[in-house]
Write a protein that holds these residues in place. Sequence first.
Motif, PDB file in Angstrom:
ATOM      1  N   LEU A 165       0.851  -1.186   0.000  1.00 45.20           N
ATOM      2  CA  LEU A 165       0.000   0.000   0.000  1.00 45.20           C
ATOM      3  C   LEU A 165       0.885   1.233   0.000  1.00 45.20           C
ATOM      4  N   ILE A 166       0.397   2.312  -0.594  1.00 39.21           N
ATOM      5  CA  ILE A 166       1.097   3.585  -0.463  1.00 39.21           C
ATOM      6  C   ILE A 166       0.076   4.703  -0.261  1.00 39.21           C
ATOM      7  N   PHE A 167       0.284   5.466   0.799  1.00 31.13           N
ATOM      8  CA  PHE A 167      -0.532   6.644   1.081  1.00 31.13           C
ATOM      9  C   PHE A 167       0.133   7.820   0.383  1.00 31.13           C
ATOM     10  N   THR A 168      -0.547   8.417  -0.588  1.00 32.05           N
ATOM     11  CA  THR A 168       0.099   9.413  -1.448  1.00 32.05           C
ATOM     12  C   THR A 168      -0.288  10.853  -1.140  1.00 32.05           C
ATOM     13  N   GLY A 169      -1.150  11.075  -0.157  1.00 30.06           N
ATOM     14  CA  GLY A 169      -1.522  12.451   0.152  1.00 30.06           C
ATOM     15  C   GLY A 169      -2.010  13.176  -1.083  1.00 30.06           C
ATOM     16  N   ASP A 170      -1.459  14.358  -1.350  1.00 29.56           N
ATOM     17  CA  ASP A 170      -1.847  15.122  -2.537  1.00 29.56           C
ATOM     18  C   ASP A 170      -0.771  15.064  -3.621  1.00 29.56           C
ATOM     19  N   HIS A 171       0.049  14.022  -3.590  1.00 24.19           N
ATOM     20  CA  HIS A 171       1.047  13.844  -4.642  1.00 24.19           C
ATOM     21  C   HIS A 171       0.436  13.178  -5.871  1.00 24.19           C
ATOM     22  N   LEU A 172      -0.281  12.084  -5.664  1.00 21.66           N
ATOM     23  CA  LEU A 172      -0.861  11.312  -6.767  1.00 21.66           C
ATOM     24  C   LEU A 172      -2.288  10.937  -6.435  1.00 21.66           C
ATOM     25  N   PHE A 173      -3.197  11.197  -7.373  1.00 17.92           N
ATOM     26  CA  PHE A 173      -4.596  10.815  -7.263  1.00 17.92           C
ATOM     27  C   PHE A 173      -4.947   9.829  -8.374  1.00 17.92           C
ATOM     28  N   ALA A 174      -6.131   9.248  -8.288  1.00 14.54           N
ATOM     29  CA  ALA A 174      -6.642   8.440  -9.387  1.00 14.54           C
ATOM     30  C   ALA A 174      -6.877   9.355 -10.586  1.00 14.54           C
ATOM     31  N   GLY A 175      -6.061   9.203 -11.626  1.00 19.02           N
ATOM     32  CA  GLY A 175      -6.222   9.979 -12.843  1.00 19.02           C
ATOM     33  C   GLY A 175      -5.666  11.375 -12.816  1.00 19.02           C
ATOM     34  N   SER A 176      -4.995  11.765 -11.734  1.00 17.62           N
ATOM     35  CA  SER A 176      -4.525  13.136 -11.649  1.00 17.62           C
ATOM     36  C   SER A 176      -3.331  13.228 -10.692  1.00 17.62           C
ATOM     37  N   ILE A 177      -2.900  14.454 -10.427  1.00 16.90           N
ATOM     38  CA  ILE A 177      -1.825  14.737  -9.478  1.00 16.90           C
ATOM     39  C   ILE A 177      -2.245  15.929  -8.633  1.00 16.90           C
ATOM     40  N   GLY A 178      -1.467  16.224  -7.579  1.00 13.04           N
ATOM     41  CA  GLY A 178      -1.758  17.374  -6.749  1.00 13.04           C
ATOM     42  C   GLY A 178      -1.418  18.683  -7.444  1.00 13.04           C
ATOM     43  N   ARG A 179      -2.070  19.747  -7.027  1.00 18.37           N
ATOM     44  CA  ARG A 179      -1.807  21.060  -7.606  1.00 18.37           C
ATOM     45  C   ARG A 179      -0.430  21.541  -7.164  1.00 18.37           C
ATOM     46  N   THR A 180       0.171  22.355  -7.995  1.00 20.90           N
ATOM     47  CA  THR A 180       1.528  22.836  -7.722  1.00 20.90           C
ATOM     48  C   THR A 180       1.614  24.358  -7.748  1.00 20.90           C
ATOM     49  N   ASP A 181       0.457  25.031  -7.714  1.00 19.97           N
ATOM     50  CA  ASP A 181       0.438  26.489  -7.812  1.00 19.97           C
ATOM     51  C   ASP A 181       0.371  27.181  -6.457  1.00 19.97           C
ATOM     52  N   LEU A 182       0.468  26.410  -5.359  1.00 12.52           N
ATOM     53  CA  LEU A 182       0.471  26.990  -4.022  1.00 12.52           C
ATOM     54  C   LEU A 182       1.912  27.252  -3.583  1.00 12.52           C
ATOM     55  N   PRO A 183       2.128  28.102  -2.573  1.00 11.27           N
ATOM     56  CA  PRO A 183       3.497  28.381  -2.122  1.00 11.27           C
ATOM     57  C   PRO A 183       4.266  27.089  -1.808  1.00 11.27           C
TER      58      PRO A 183
END
Length: 236
Positions: A165-183
């Motif tokens: 198992l891997i808990f990915t937080g907001d790094h990797l989602f099903a079909g997407s990735i986390g946003r990178t426009d925040l500080p």
Amino acid sequence: MELIHGAPLWLAATNFWVIRSSTSQRECVLVDVPPEPAKVIKFVKDANLKVVAIIATHGHIDHIGGIPTVVEEKEFLDDLDHQKIRVIAHKNDIELIRDPIGSSAMLGQALLQARLSTKIPELIEYLDDDVTFSGAGLSFDALHTPGHTQGSTCFKVKVEGLPPLIFTGDHLFAGSIGRTDLPGGSLDSLMESLVTKILPLSDDTVVLPGHGPSTTIGTERLTNPYIQEAIRTHGR
């Protein structure tokens, strides 16, 4: 191993996860605690579990806002030695954790209005890169995956005879990735992290993200357009 998923909580529908080993009796580990700690506490109590550690995949308020209240819950303390709950996070997100309101703009105001504790946990442990630690009868491998935040970290759990198992937080989602426009965010760093830390994992690895449904590395390798782009631009 027994995995219990609580529920997506708060404004951002952030997943919190509860995990324990089948040999750990009541001990469990929480992964991310959104700013609805009363629901997390009720879930743990109803399941008759004892929290021994909390993992923060990164320092954004929708993932850590409920942690201070949970660790201060008196009924979670050990009756014999008053053992406190460990909190695990990456050192690069220390400023986000120290000032959750100031670093969260309008979401920080929502935390203020909820009148939740913002006290820094007493037993917080700031990780370096690529360490392993234990809790509730399980071993967790921390994979530092900057990009969403500077301290964004995925946590892999391997149990004999079961898919990892891997808990990915907001790094990797099903079909997407986390946003990178925040500080502190960086698309280039996130893509590099995907290629170097996540894609080497086996296809049967179950991905448990911070938002949305679970998936597998194999599914994302085939269908996630961001992974295809990461391979094209950062592949080796």
